[in-house]
Design a protein around this motif. Structure first.
Motif, PDB file in Angstrom:
ATOM      1  N   UNK A  24       0.831  -1.208   0.000  1.00 52.86           N
ATOM      2  CA  UNK A  24       0.000   0.000   0.000  1.00 52.86           C
ATOM      3  C   UNK A  24       0.867   1.259   0.000  1.00 52.86           C
ATOM      4  N   UNK A  25       1.971   1.241   0.744  1.00 54.15           N
ATOM      5  CA  UNK A  25       2.900   2.380   0.731  1.00 54.15           C
ATOM      6  C   UNK A  25       3.507   2.569  -0.653  1.00 54.15           C
ATOM      7  N   UNK A  26       3.893   1.470  -1.288  1.00 53.68           N
ATOM      8  CA  UNK A  26       4.507   1.557  -2.618  1.00 53.68           C
ATOM      9  C   UNK A  26       3.525   2.070  -3.664  1.00 53.68           C
ATOM     10  N   UNK A  27       2.228   1.842  -3.455  1.00 53.51           N
ATOM     11  CA  UNK A  27       1.229   2.398  -4.367  1.00 53.51           C
ATOM     12  C   UNK A  27       1.226   3.922  -4.338  1.00 53.51           C
ATOM     13  N   UNK A  28       1.638   4.514  -3.215  1.00 52.17           N
ATOM     14  CA  UNK A  28       1.719   5.971  -3.084  1.00 52.17           C
ATOM     15  C   UNK A  28       2.987   6.537  -3.718  1.00 52.17           C
ATOM     16  N   UNK A  29       4.007   5.722  -3.805  1.00 59.01           N
ATOM     17  CA  UNK A  29       5.341   6.176  -4.184  1.00 59.01           C
ATOM     18  C   UNK A  29       5.546   6.193  -5.698  1.00 59.01           C
ATOM     19  N   UNK A  30       6.567   6.943  -6.099  1.00 63.42           N
ATOM     20  CA  UNK A  30       7.031   6.904  -7.487  1.00 63.42           C
ATOM     21  C   UNK A  30       8.028   5.752  -7.565  1.00 63.42           C
ATOM     22  N   UNK A  31       7.581   4.617  -8.055  1.00 60.93           N
ATOM     23  CA  UNK A  31       8.413   3.413  -8.101  1.00 60.93           C
ATOM     24  C   UNK A  31       9.036   3.190  -9.477  1.00 60.93           C
ATOM     25  N   UNK A  32       9.169   4.248 -10.239  1.00 65.01           N
ATOM     26  CA  UNK A  32       9.754   4.122 -11.578  1.00 65.01           C
ATOM     27  C   UNK A  32      11.212   3.667 -11.521  1.00 65.01           C
ATOM     28  N   UNK A  33      11.852   3.819 -10.388  1.00 66.90           N
ATOM     29  CA  UNK A  33      13.249   3.397 -10.214  1.00 66.90           C
ATOM     30  C   UNK A  33      13.364   2.490  -8.996  1.00 66.90           C
ATOM     31  N   UNK A  34      12.519   1.500  -8.887  1.00 69.94           N
ATOM     32  CA  UNK A  34      12.451   0.636  -7.716  1.00 69.94           C
ATOM     33  C   UNK A  34      13.592  -0.384  -7.671  1.00 69.94           C
ATOM     34  N   UNK A  35      14.232  -0.465  -6.514  1.00 70.71           N
ATOM     35  CA  UNK A  35      15.228  -1.499  -6.234  1.00 70.71           C
ATOM     36  C   UNK A  35      14.983  -2.035  -4.828  1.00 70.71           C
ATOM     37  N   UNK A  36      15.405  -3.264  -4.602  1.00 67.33           N
ATOM     38  CA  UNK A  36      15.253  -3.898  -3.303  1.00 67.33           C
ATOM     39  C   UNK A  36      16.625  -4.296  -2.776  1.00 67.33           C
ATOM     40  N   UNK A  37      16.876  -3.940  -1.514  1.00 65.39           N
ATOM     41  CA  UNK A  37      18.108  -4.324  -0.821  1.00 65.39           C
ATOM     42  C   UNK A  37      17.730  -5.292   0.295  1.00 65.39           C
ATOM     43  N   UNK A  38      18.687  -6.130   0.693  1.00 59.50           N
ATOM     44  CA  UNK A  38      18.415  -7.153   1.699  1.00 59.50           C
ATOM     45  C   UNK A  38      19.595  -7.271   2.639  1.00 59.50           C
ATOM     46  N   UNK A  39      19.285  -7.476   3.916  1.00 61.06           N
ATOM     47  CA  UNK A  39      20.316  -7.720   4.922  1.00 61.06           C
ATOM     48  C   UNK A  39      19.750  -8.676   5.961  1.00 61.06           C
ATOM     49  N   UNK A  40      20.585  -9.571   6.475  1.00 62.55           N
ATOM     50  CA  UNK A  40      20.143 -10.500   7.513  1.00 62.55           C
ATOM     51  C   UNK A  40      21.315 -10.865   8.416  1.00 62.55           C
ATOM     52  N   UNK A  41      20.979 -11.218   9.637  1.00 60.71           N
ATOM     53  CA  UNK A  41      21.945 -11.810  10.562  1.00 60.71           C
ATOM     54  C   UNK A  41      21.544 -13.271  10.678  1.00 60.71           C
ATOM     55  N   UNK A  42      22.397 -14.146  10.166  1.00 58.02           N
ATOM     56  CA  UNK A  42      22.024 -15.547   9.997  1.00 58.02           C
ATOM     57  C   UNK A  42      22.847 -16.435  10.924  1.00 58.02           C
ATOM     58  N   UNK A  43      22.140 -17.240  11.716  1.00 57.18           N
ATOM     59  CA  UNK A  43      22.791 -18.172  12.644  1.00 57.18           C
ATOM     60  C   UNK A  43      22.620 -19.622  12.223  1.00 57.18           C
ATOM     61  N   UNK A  44      21.682 -19.882  11.329  1.00 51.19           N
ATOM     62  CA  UNK A  44      21.328 -21.236  10.924  1.00 51.19           C
ATOM     63  C   UNK A  44      21.961 -21.590   9.578  1.00 51.19           C
ATOM     64  N   UNK A  45      22.583 -22.760   9.521  1.00 52.97           N
ATOM     65  CA  UNK A  45      23.183 -23.222   8.264  1.00 52.97           C
ATOM     66  C   UNK A  45      22.115 -23.415   7.184  1.00 52.97           C
ATOM     67  N   UNK A  46      20.935 -23.907   7.567  1.00 55.45           N
ATOM     68  CA  UNK A  46      19.890 -24.133   6.567  1.00 55.45           C
ATOM     69  C   UNK A  46      19.356 -22.808   6.023  1.00 55.45           C
ATOM     70  N   UNK A  47      19.161 -21.823   6.885  1.00 56.48           N
ATOM     71  CA  UNK A  47      18.713 -20.503   6.406  1.00 56.48           C
ATOM     72  C   UNK A  47      19.778 -19.870   5.516  1.00 56.48           C
ATOM     73  N   UNK A  48      21.032 -20.010   5.900  1.00 63.70           N
ATOM     74  CA  UNK A  48      22.117 -19.450   5.087  1.00 63.70           C
ATOM     75  C   UNK A  48      22.131 -20.091   3.705  1.00 63.70           C
ATOM     76  N   UNK A  49      21.953 -21.393   3.639  1.00 59.79           N
ATOM     77  CA  UNK A  49      21.927 -22.077   2.336  1.00 59.79           C
ATOM     78  C   UNK A  49      20.769 -21.574   1.481  1.00 59.79           C
ATOM     79  N   UNK A  50      19.583 -21.421   2.087  1.00 60.78           N
ATOM     80  CA  UNK A  50      18.425 -20.911   1.332  1.00 60.78           C
ATOM     81  C   UNK A  50      18.695 -19.510   0.805  1.00 60.78           C
TER      82      UNK A  50
END
Length: 185
Positions: A24-50
């Motif tokens: 809903x927030x993105x519907x308000x925004x000018x997303x003509x130049x949309x990019x997604x960034x990701x960050x995580x703190x990972x402790x699990x080997x299975x999550x890290x593999x995924x």
């Protein structure tokens, strides 16, 4: 370059509800130049593999001042817990990343061209420097230092345009639920 300021507008145990608020927030925004960034703190080997399967070129480094990073050519599993970071993705990666994150603290940040005019609070178009939305999964803060059993949606604005955050929250049926804080990146 200056940091944006962020204010939480929703906290929920339902990741789907959080993603709907983001949409809903993105519907308000000018997303003509949309990019997604990701960050995580990972402790699990299975999550890290995924996660590394989805983000094979992601940077990672050992947490807690210990050695080991994606630059060293070592096995990241031997360095757990690790911080994983990747930038500049299309929005299609979001749902798979949310699923892959599991219970690990993670942040998905949508970066776009700008916020709309907010005449009720005397603000014109908000440019890209302060136009972000972040979904913190399993964390209550943007630095991912406070793990939680729920998820928090933050709207980012320029510090001098702090009135835009509650205005945006109201536009999507929410309200601010915390202080305006400087975002880490």
């Amino acid at each position: 370059m200056s940091n944006s300021y962020a204010q939480p507008i929703l906290r929920t145990a339902d990741a789907g509800e959080a993603l709907c608020a983001v949409a809903r927030l993105l519907e308000l925004a000018d997303t003509s130049e949309l990019e997604v960034d990701y960050e995580a703190v990972v402790s699990s080997a299975s999550a890290l593999a995924r996660l590394l399967k989805l983000l094979p070129c992601a940077d990672w480094w050992a947490e807690g001042g210990r050695g080991g990073s994606s630059q060293d050519g070592v096995d990241p599993v031997a360095c757990l817990p690790v911080r994983v970071r990747s930038w500049g993705h299309c929005a299609d990666v979001v749902v798979p990343l949310v699923r892959a994150s599991g219970s690990e603290p993670a942040a998905v940040r949508w970066d776009f061209a700008g916020w709309p005019v907010a005449p009720e609070v005397g603000l014109g178009v908000g440019g890209s420097r302060g136009a972000f939305v972040t979904l913190c999964l399993n964390a209550r803060d943007l630095d991912l230092e406070h793990p939680a059993a729920d998820h928090t949606v933050f709207v980012h604005v320029k510090q001098v345009e702090g009135a835009r955050a509650p205005w945006l929250a109201a536009r999507v049926g929410q309200r601010v639920i915390g202080e305006l804080v400087m975002a880490p990146y």
